[in-house]
Write an enzyme that holds these catalytic residues in place. Structure first.
Site: not given
Ligand code: PAF
Length: 278
Positions: A28, A35, A153
């Protein structure tokens, strides 16, 4: 720098790669070292890499959280460029990803969404899977990279891929931490400097509980005491959980793939963290 801002442009580019090593890092934006570690790994393990940058409205369950979410597209592009200028970036608009209504589809998650973040944030995981499925459909990745900070997640995505026979391998990546131990998150940007420094206690507390052979009750008491010493931090939950089912365990046992999870809010910012029991 290959930057694609709508699905049509993405499709045109994606169909040029015919191999079987296409890696996807969905984000995001507001990229941090966590990241960048995912992108670097995808870069090493694939011939073609896509990073998506999209603040997905359907996974936020309150408007103020969505509006406060940091955005830094220009800096994100520069950071990706430093890893490799050939990495493909997909940064679409809301209209492109949700051409009709901005709405999350309902999914079945084998109860993995009934605890922790799923219990506290209704529909959050429906929103996550709605956008992840759109991104997978567009990019058709062979490998997709997700961080273990969002462990629930990660398990929900793994389960969804398995139950819907999606031919993508999910690659879990370890949590990257700031110097004081705070798990890296785009939301850390929203904290004041003093609170960000203080937040290091979350990981120190988890580390203590994970490595001292403590019983479940002792772990919960230790976490409650630690948070009591940091009253600005509201503790939403502290749970010892089985990694596969995400159900609370009756007894803690380091041999059984268990983890301790916590969620807290401070200065209106939600922070989550977890650690494997050793
Ligand atoms: O982990 C994230 O940044 C978000 O949940 C994702 C997987 C990009 C989905 O919008």
């Amino acid at each position: 720098m290959p930057l694609y801002q709508n699905l049509e442009a993405l499709h045109r580019e994606r169909k040029k790669y015919l191999g079987n090593q296409c890696g996807l890092v969905p984000t995001m934006g507001a990229l941090h070292q966590g990241h960048l570690a995912l992108i670097e790994r995808a870069q090493i393990e694939n011939e073609s890499v896509w990073v998506t940058i999209f603040v997905n409205p359907t996974q936020f369950n309150n408007a103020s959280d969505l509006h406060a979410y940091p955005v830094s597209l220009k800096e994100d592009i520069e950071a990706i460029h430093k890893i490799n200028p050939a990495i493909n970036i997909f940064a679409p608009s809301i209209k492109d990803m949700y051409p009709e209504e901005v709405h999350a589809k309902s999914h079945a998650f084998n109860a993995l969404d009934t605890v922790m973040e799923g219990a506290d944030r209704p529909d959050h995981f429906n929103g996550v899977i709605t956008i992840v499925s759109k991104l997978f459909e567009a990019v058709q990745p062979h490998y997709a990279y997700f961080g273990e900070k969002d462990f629930q997640q990660l398990q929900i995505i793994k389960n969804w891929v398995k139950t819907t026979n999606i031919p993508t391998t999910i690659v879990p990546c370890p949590i990257i931490r700031e110097a004081n131990g705070l798990a890296m998150s785009s939301r850390n940007e929203l904290l004041t400097k003093t609170t960000r420094a203080e937040a290091g206690f979350i990981y120190n507390t988890l580390k203590h509980c994970a490595s001292n052979g403590m019983k479940k009750a002792a772990i919960y008491a230790h976490i409650a005491n630690a948070f009591a010493k940091h009253p600005a931090f509201t503790l939403h939950y502290a749970l010892c959980v089985d990694e596969m089912t995400l159900k609370e365990v009756t007894e803690v046992n380091a041999k059984d793939n268990q983890r301790i999870f916590v969620a807290t809010s401070v200065e209106g910012v939600r922070l989550i963290d977890n650690i494997a029991l050793k």
